[in-house]
Write a protein that holds these residues in place. Structure first.
Motif: not given
Length: 162
Positions: A20-21, A43-46, A133-135
């Motif tokens: 999830f994002h 999230f660091t990877d995002d 789907d980012q919130s």
């Protein structure tokens, strides 16, 4: 129920892999300094993927090979995608710093001389350019009162009233 949902959501942030994002931003007005203190939890990877897509650069956050301009790239991205507007006045935050822990990047910002109002317009489009789907959840604390905004594509801004 709301506290349970928040606890479940926060527990997801403890895992490096995620399906999830979501980001969480906490902003609190400090009456002593008359500033809005902001902490973003990403999230660091995002964050690394977004900067790589935007600038074709690899940040290598929290490593000995971290890109020297990482803080500048992160700050520029954040201020173009996040704002708290009080009345008709929009002020860019100052970058205070970042910390990285267990796959999470905490970004600290501050808006000096923040003009307090009972209505704040919040905008947070962080990672909307990377994930459909980012919130983004923005919690704002003002004079001991806590209000939250839930933002997603199609609803990038919200008027928060105290």
């Amino acid at each position: 129920m709301g506290k349970f949902l928040l606890l479940v959501l926060l527990s997801f942030f403890q895992s490096e892999k995620h399906d999830f994002h979501t980001s969480i931003t906490n902003a609190e007005y400090n009456p002593r300094t008359k500033s809005m203190e902001i902490a973003m939890k990403l999230f660091t990877d995002d964050l690394e993927l977004t900067i790589k897509n935007k600038h074709q650069l690899i940040l290598n956050l929290n490593s000995t090979n971290e890109l020297p301009e990482a803080d500048s790239l992160i700050y520029n991205y954040v201020i173009h995608n996040f704002a708290i507007q009080s009345g008709k006045k929009s002020v860019s935050p100052t970058f205070v710093g970042k910390e990285i822990e267990n796959g999470i990047t905490f970004i600290y910002l501050e808006i000096h001389s923040f003009p307090v109002a009972k209505e704040l317009l919040v905008r947070n489009t962080v990672f909307f350019d990377t994930f459909d789907d980012q919130s983004n959840i923005v919690n704002i604390k003002l004079d001991g009162e806590l209000e939250s905004a839930f933002l997603k594509k199609g609803q990038e801004t919200e008027l928060v009233q105290f």
